[in-house]
Design an enzyme around this catalytic site. Structure first.
Site, PDB file in Angstrom:
ATOM      1  N   SER A 153      20.104  84.093  58.604  1.00  0.00           N
ATOM      2  CA  SER A 153      19.020  84.918  58.083  1.00  0.00           C
ATOM      3  C   SER A 153      19.294  86.382  58.389  1.00  0.00           C
ATOM      4  O   SER A 153      19.363  86.792  59.553  1.00  0.00           O
ATOM      5  CB  SER A 153      17.687  84.505  58.693  1.00  0.00           C
TER       6      SER A 153
ATOM      7  N   MET B 276       9.351  89.893  52.460  1.00  0.00           N
ATOM      8  CA  MET B 276       7.963  89.844  52.945  1.00  0.00           C
ATOM      9  C   MET B 276       7.205  91.036  52.388  1.00  0.00           C
ATOM     10  O   MET B 276       7.669  92.167  52.480  1.00  0.00           O
ATOM     11  CB  MET B 276       7.946  89.911  54.469  1.00  0.00           C
TER      12      MET B 276
ATOM     13  N   MET C  75       8.393  85.479  50.631  1.00  0.00           N
ATOM     14  CA  MET C  75       7.089  85.395  51.306  1.00  0.00           C
ATOM     15  C   MET C  75       6.221  86.477  50.700  1.00  0.00           C
ATOM     16  O   MET C  75       5.919  87.511  51.304  1.00  0.00           O
ATOM     17  CB  MET C  75       7.277  85.569  52.827  1.00  0.00           C
TER      18      MET C  75
ATOM     19  N   ASP D 195      13.701  76.303  58.299  1.00  0.00           N
ATOM     20  CA  ASP D 195      13.766  77.744  58.578  1.00  0.00           C
ATOM     21  C   ASP D 195      12.808  78.089  59.710  1.00  0.00           C
ATOM     22  O   ASP D 195      11.595  77.910  59.578  1.00  0.00           O
ATOM     23  CB  ASP D 195      13.379  78.496  57.293  1.00  0.00           C
ATOM     24  N   GLY D 196      13.378  78.600  60.807  1.00  0.00           N
ATOM     25  CA  GLY D 196      12.566  79.083  61.911  1.00  0.00           C
ATOM     26  C   GLY D 196      12.904  78.403  63.219  1.00  0.00           C
ATOM     27  O   GLY D 196      12.712  77.198  63.367  1.00  0.00           O
ATOM     28  N   GLY D 197      13.447  79.173  64.147  1.00  0.00           N
ATOM     29  CA  GLY D 197      13.731  78.630  65.468  1.00  0.00           C
ATOM     30  C   GLY D 197      14.885  77.652  65.529  1.00  0.00           C
ATOM     31  O   GLY D 197      15.045  76.948  66.534  1.00  0.00           O
TER      32      GLY D 197
ATOM     33  N   HIS E  69      20.714  83.838  53.954  1.00  0.00           N
ATOM     34  CA  HIS E  69      19.266  83.716  53.744  1.00  0.00           C
ATOM     35  C   HIS E  69      18.631  85.101  53.810  1.00  0.00           C
ATOM     36  O   HIS E  69      18.835  85.841  54.779  1.00  0.00           O
ATOM     37  CB  HIS E  69      18.700  82.801  54.829  1.00  0.00           C
TER      38      HIS E  69
ATOM     39  N   MET F 281       9.149  75.174  56.501  1.00  0.00           N
ATOM     40  CA  MET F 281       9.087  76.162  57.585  1.00  0.00           C
ATOM     41  C   MET F 281       8.885  75.449  58.922  1.00  0.00           C
ATOM     42  O   MET F 281       8.012  74.593  59.064  1.00  0.00           O
ATOM     43  CB  MET F 281       7.925  77.145  57.362  1.00  0.00           C
TER      44      MET F 281
ATOM     45  N   HIS G 187      14.250  83.926  50.070  1.00  0.00           N
ATOM     46  CA  HIS G 187      12.995  83.279  50.474  1.00  0.00           C
ATOM     47  C   HIS G 187      11.867  84.275  50.273  1.00  0.00           C
ATOM     48  O   HIS G 187      11.760  85.242  51.026  1.00  0.00           O
ATOM     49  CB  HIS G 187      13.158  82.845  51.950  1.00  0.00           C
TER      50      HIS G 187
ATOM     51  N   ASP H 223      15.036  87.111  53.642  1.00  0.00           N
ATOM     52  CA  ASP H 223      13.580  86.987  53.725  1.00  0.00           C
ATOM     53  C   ASP H 223      12.918  88.197  53.100  1.00  0.00           C
ATOM     54  O   ASP H 223      13.109  89.325  53.567  1.00  0.00           O
ATOM     55  CB  ASP H 223      13.149  86.895  55.194  1.00  0.00           C
TER      56      ASP H 223
ATOM     57  N   GLY I 279      11.247  86.697  62.695  1.00  0.00           N
ATOM     58  CA  GLY I 279      12.349  85.964  63.294  1.00  0.00           C
ATOM     59  C   GLY I 279      12.089  85.765  64.780  1.00  0.00           C
ATOM     60  O   GLY I 279      11.164  86.369  65.351  1.00  0.00           O
TER      61      GLY I 279
ATOM     62  N   GLY J  67       6.982  84.984  58.760  1.00  0.00           N
ATOM     63  CA  GLY J  67       6.636  86.381  59.020  1.00  0.00           C
ATOM     64  C   GLY J  67       7.585  87.079  59.978  1.00  0.00           C
ATOM     65  O   GLY J  67       7.793  88.270  59.858  1.00  0.00           O
TER      66      GLY J  67
HETATM   67  C1  DX5 Z   1      10.612  83.730  59.203  1.00  0.00           C
HETATM   68  C2  DX5 Z   1      11.797  83.771  58.304  1.00  0.00           C
HETATM   69  C3  DX5 Z   1      13.034  83.223  58.897  1.00  0.00           C
HETATM   70  C4  DX5 Z   1      13.542  83.948  60.116  1.00  0.00           C
HETATM   71  C5  DX5 Z   1      14.276  82.954  60.953  1.00  0.00           C
HETATM   72  O1  DX5 Z   1       9.495  84.093  58.456  1.00  0.00           O
HETATM   73  O2  DX5 Z   1      11.533  83.024  57.134  1.00  0.00           O
HETATM   74  O3  DX5 Z   1      14.064  83.092  57.936  1.00  0.00           O
HETATM   75  O4  DX5 Z   1      14.391  85.027  59.808  1.00  0.00           O
HETATM   76  O5  DX5 Z   1      14.641  83.569  62.163  1.00  0.00           O
HETATM   77  P1  DX5 Z   1      15.002  82.700  63.458  1.00  0.00           P
HETATM   78  O6  DX5 Z   1      16.138  81.809  63.096  1.00  0.00           O
HETATM   79  O7  DX5 Z   1      15.342  83.747  64.465  1.00  0.00           O
HETATM   80  O8  DX5 Z   1      13.759  81.908  63.809  1.00  0.00           O
HETATM   81 ZN    ZN Z   2      13.184  82.578  55.721  1.00  0.00          ZN
END
Ligand code: DX5
Ligand code: ZN
Length: 216
Positions: free
Chosen positions: A7, A34, A65, A174-176, A30, A136, A63, A32, A143, A141
């Site tokens: 990402s 927003m 958002m 996606d996320g963590g 990836h 998700m 992605h 993001d 990282g 929102g």
């Molecule tokens: C969060 C994003 C993710 C984010 C993931 O809203 O959609 O793509 O960048 O970041 P990590 O991998 O650090 O959780």
């Molecule tokens: Zn994302």
């Protein structure tokens, strides 16, 4: 085959071309987007996406958002997306169908995204039109948030529906996603792992990409 999608949100934007060089062995990049409405954060828009397009040869997994993304999907395709995903929570079902159709009409791959509180069933009306489904594993929102392991039953359920109804559709989380959490995602049936901080924060970025792909 497990695919890794770093990402770009976690990359150093002061020198993107340089920052993206060590992720060349990944499968997608990836991105993001927003809008400050659908999520309480603002990231980047068309000119930066076009710059990213020039800075890497990886397919861009965009992605959105964004509130009512149907308004913008074609422009994201034109700015260099290979894949565009839209949140089911961001518009009416009718407009979400239209958004997927518009992405396909541009010759790009399309998919839907579900937030943590959205049930697995929410993807079903769109599955026929999806090349990818994104689950998700944090609230969208930001990282660097903590992985929500309780999303794994949702991933497994959607994997079963994909295998029955839309084989070939990819299933992304996606996320963590990080060394301690990637294995459970793979075991639940995800085949595309987004990872921001775990990739760009690694000492050895190509090594981290290879490790995540192997589930470690
Ligand atoms: C969060 C994003 C993710 C984010 C993931 O809203 O959609 O793509 O960048 O970041 P990590 O991998 O650090 O959780
Ligand atoms: Zn994302």
């Amino acid at each position: 085959m497990i695919k890794i999608a770093p990402s770009v949100l976690s990359a150093d934007f002061s020198n993107l071309a340089e920052a993206l060089r060590p992720v060349a062995s990944a499968d997608y990049l990836h991105v993001d987007i927003m809008d400050g409405l659908f999520v309480p954060n603002i990231s980047l828009g068309f000119p930066v996406l076009a710059g990213i397009r020039k800075a890497t040869s990886l397919p861009l997994d965009v992605h959105l958002m964004v509130d009512r993304p149907v308004r913008y999907v074609e422009r994201f395709c034109d700015a260099g997306a290979a894949i565009v995903t839209v949140h089911v929570e961001a518009d009416t079902p009718e407009n979400t169908h239209t958004a997927l159709d518009k992405i396909h009409a541009k010759g790009k791959r399309a998919g839907v995204v579900v937030k943590p509180k959205t049930p697995a069933e929410a993807v079903l009306p769109f599955l026929d039109k999806c090349d990818i489904v994104l689950v998700m594993t944090v609230e969208p929102g930001f990282g660097g948030q903590k992985f929500m392991a309780d999303m794994m039953p949702k991933v497994s359920q959607i994997r079963r529906w994909i295998d029955e109804r839309k084989p070939g559709c990819e299933l992304e989380v996606d996320g963590g996603v990080a060394p301690g959490t990637c294995r459970t995602c793979i075991d639940a049936g995800a085949n595309v792992l987004v990872a921001g901080s775990a990739v760009f924060g690694a000492e050895d970025i190509p090594g981290r990409i290879a490790a995540l792909r192997g589930g470690v």
